[in-house]
Design a protein around this motif. Sequence first.
Motif, PDB file in Angstrom:
ATOM      1  N   ARG A 103      38.253  31.578  58.514  1.00 29.38           N
ATOM      2  CA  ARG A 103      37.315  31.079  57.629  1.00 29.38           C
ATOM      3  C   ARG A 103      36.813  32.252  57.009  1.00 29.38           C
ATOM      4  NH1 ARG A 103      32.669  26.223  58.071  1.00 29.38           N
ATOM      5  NH2 ARG A 103      32.206  26.338  55.688  1.00 29.38           N
ATOM      6  N   VAL A 104      36.613  32.326  55.582  1.00 32.79           N
ATOM      7  CA  VAL A 104      36.124  33.124  54.860  1.00 32.79           C
ATOM      8  C   VAL A 104      34.868  32.452  54.163  1.00 32.79           C
ATOM      9  CG1 VAL A 104      36.249  35.014  53.203  1.00 32.79           C
ATOM     10  CG2 VAL A 104      37.939  34.433  54.743  1.00 32.79           C
ATOM     11  N   GLU A 105      33.818  32.597  54.667  1.00 31.12           N
ATOM     12  CA  GLU A 105      32.683  31.676  54.220  1.00 31.12           C
ATOM     13  C   GLU A 105      32.105  32.109  52.779  1.00 31.12           C
ATOM     14  OE1 GLU A 105      29.395  29.254  56.558  1.00 31.12           O
ATOM     15  OE2 GLU A 105      30.436  30.605  57.747  1.00 31.12           O
ATOM     16  N   PRO A 106      32.016  33.366  52.530  1.00 28.76           N
ATOM     17  CA  PRO A 106      31.502  33.701  51.249  1.00 28.76           C
ATOM     18  C   PRO A 106      32.467  33.380  50.045  1.00 28.76           C
ATOM     19  CG  PRO A 106      31.445  35.526  52.495  1.00 28.76           C
ATOM     20  CD  PRO A 106      31.943  34.715  53.473  1.00 28.76           C
ATOM     21  N   ALA A 107      33.753  33.241  50.480  1.00 30.65           N
ATOM     22  CA  ALA A 107      34.674  32.669  49.468  1.00 30.65           C
ATOM     23  C   ALA A 107      34.920  31.048  49.518  1.00 30.65           C
ATOM     24  CB  ALA A 107      36.048  33.611  49.752  1.00 30.65           C
TER      25      ALA A 107
ATOM     26  N   GLU B  28      40.217  46.577  58.942  1.00 28.74           N
ATOM     27  CA  GLU B  28      41.698  46.978  58.613  1.00 28.74           C
ATOM     28  C   GLU B  28      42.306  45.702  58.145  1.00 28.74           C
ATOM     29  OE1 GLU B  28      42.361  50.773  61.271  1.00 28.74           O
ATOM     30  OE2 GLU B  28      41.933  48.993  62.218  1.00 28.74           O
ATOM     31  N   TYR B  29      43.127  46.039  57.155  1.00 27.09           N
ATOM     32  CA  TYR B  29      44.009  44.948  56.353  1.00 27.09           C
ATOM     33  C   TYR B  29      45.372  45.753  56.502  1.00 27.09           C
ATOM     34  CZ  TYR B  29      45.657  41.548  53.109  1.00 27.09           C
ATOM     35  OH  TYR B  29      46.355  40.531  52.348  1.00 27.09           O
ATOM     36  N   VAL B  30      46.433  45.021  57.106  1.00 24.59           N
ATOM     37  CA  VAL B  30      47.681  45.506  57.117  1.00 24.59           C
ATOM     38  C   VAL B  30      48.752  44.676  56.568  1.00 24.59           C
ATOM     39  CG1 VAL B  30      49.351  46.283  58.705  1.00 24.59           C
ATOM     40  CG2 VAL B  30      46.916  46.461  59.283  1.00 24.59           C
ATOM     41  N   LEU B  31      49.370  45.435  55.659  1.00 29.15           N
ATOM     42  CA  LEU B  31      50.421  44.703  55.128  1.00 29.15           C
ATOM     43  C   LEU B  31      51.897  45.132  55.340  1.00 29.15           C
ATOM     44  CD1 LEU B  31      49.018  44.715  51.102  1.00 29.15           C
ATOM     45  CD2 LEU B  31      49.076  42.417  52.836  1.00 29.15           C
TER      46      LEU B  31
ATOM     47  N   PHE C 172      38.921  27.237  64.231  1.00 27.35           N
ATOM     48  CA  PHE C 172      38.824  28.273  63.122  1.00 27.35           C
ATOM     49  C   PHE C 172      37.998  29.383  63.871  1.00 27.35           C
ATOM     50  CE2 PHE C 172      35.823  25.642  61.459  1.00 27.35           C
ATOM     51  CZ  PHE C 172      34.356  26.516  61.154  1.00 27.35           C
ATOM     52  N   LYS C 173      38.296  30.756  63.127  1.00 25.90           N
ATOM     53  CA  LYS C 173      37.632  31.952  63.529  1.00 25.90           C
ATOM     54  C   LYS C 173      36.925  32.420  62.221  1.00 25.90           C
ATOM     55  CE  LYS C 173      39.267  31.219  67.620  1.00 25.90           C
ATOM     56  NZ  LYS C 173      38.356  30.272  68.482  1.00 25.90           N
ATOM     57  N   ARG C 174      35.828  33.334  62.584  1.00 26.74           N
ATOM     58  CA  ARG C 174      35.061  33.864  61.450  1.00 26.74           C
ATOM     59  C   ARG C 174      35.028  35.320  61.386  1.00 26.74           C
ATOM     60  NH1 ARG C 174      31.042  29.630  59.668  1.00 26.74           N
ATOM     61  NH2 ARG C 174      31.211  27.712  61.176  1.00 26.74           N
TER      62      ARG C 174
ATOM     63  N   ASP D 185      39.354  38.168  48.842  1.00 20.46           N
ATOM     64  CA  ASP D 185      38.574  37.321  49.549  1.00 20.46           C
ATOM     65  C   ASP D 185      38.379  37.922  51.205  1.00 20.46           C
ATOM     66  OD1 ASP D 185      38.119  35.438  47.405  1.00 20.46           O
ATOM     67  OD2 ASP D 185      39.741  34.238  48.294  1.00 20.46           O
ATOM     68  N   TYR D 186      39.428  38.401  51.689  1.00 20.64           N
ATOM     69  CA  TYR D 186      39.383  38.841  53.132  1.00 20.64           C
ATOM     70  C   TYR D 186      38.223  40.104  53.109  1.00 20.64           C
ATOM     71  CZ  TYR D 186      43.482  36.735  54.816  1.00 20.64           C
ATOM     72  OH  TYR D 186      44.580  36.179  55.338  1.00 20.64           O
ATOM     73  N   ARG D 187      38.133  40.694  52.010  1.00 21.32           N
ATOM     74  CA  ARG D 187      37.106  41.875  52.019  1.00 21.32           C
ATOM     75  C   ARG D 187      35.675  41.408  51.839  1.00 21.32           C
ATOM     76  NH1 ARG D 187      40.456  44.212  47.684  1.00 21.32           N
ATOM     77  NH2 ARG D 187      39.025  43.687  45.987  1.00 21.32           N
ATOM     78  N   ARG D 188      35.372  40.241  51.644  1.00 22.26           N
ATOM     79  CA  ARG D 188      34.195  39.378  51.859  1.00 22.26           C
ATOM     80  C   ARG D 188      33.636  39.389  53.347  1.00 22.26           C
ATOM     81  NH1 ARG D 188      33.643  35.388  47.173  1.00 22.26           N
ATOM     82  NH2 ARG D 188      31.410  35.470  47.581  1.00 22.26           N
ATOM     83  N   LEU D 189      34.518  39.505  54.410  1.00 23.44           N
ATOM     84  CA  LEU D 189      34.237  39.382  55.686  1.00 23.44           C
ATOM     85  C   LEU D 189      33.623  40.621  56.083  1.00 23.44           C
ATOM     86  CD1 LEU D 189      37.454  37.804  57.251  1.00 23.44           C
ATOM     87  CD2 LEU D 189      35.244  36.783  57.132  1.00 23.44           C
TER      88      LEU D 189
END
Length: 195
Positions: free
Chosen positions: A73-77, A134-137, A99-101, A125-129
């Motif tokens: 869950r990305v609450e800010p988004a 770290e974000y991996v592609l 879900f996890k936050r 959206d993820y950056r709002r957490l």
Amino acid sequence: MSDLAEARSVSVEEYLGGEAAAPVRHEYIAGEVFAMAGASEEHATIAGNVFALLRAHVRGSPCRVYIADMKLRVEPASAFFYPDVFVTCDARDAAEPLFKRHARVVIEVLSESTEGYDRGAKFRDYRRLDSLEEYVLIDSHRRACEIFRRHPDGWLLDPVAEDGRLVLHSIGFDCPLDALYEDVVFARSEAADPA
């Protein structure tokens, strides 16, 4: 859930209720519901490898690793996503079974149909957490991996060399890129096929 996917706007409660009984997973963004497509063999193998490596690494620690079927869950988004793999080390997440936050690391395996979204709107959206470090592609069509790391001045890209290592500072993880791609056989392109 198919009825919800056709509705104009869906509440979080309706989404969660419908998702519990849905045969297909859906992501939720600000009242809209989107069905998720299936994954290729390469995609599934890479995600499985990453999960197995991370699960072994965090065993015995407060961190937990989730794959594909756990919502983040990305609450800010006002959003719920199903990352391919993510790690949370926050005790508050243990109390929530649906879900996890508080993801610390999110990993997405790129496919042709999702790459632009994973790099663009979804990453935004993820950056709002606040918890995400770290974000991996990881590419599913060739050996390529990128890590975006949170720094005080913003997010910085740290590409992994083709013969390099995936290093996740936030959880003290380090493995060769070869391990991510174990048992992956890349599909040959039709242009390269002499037949």
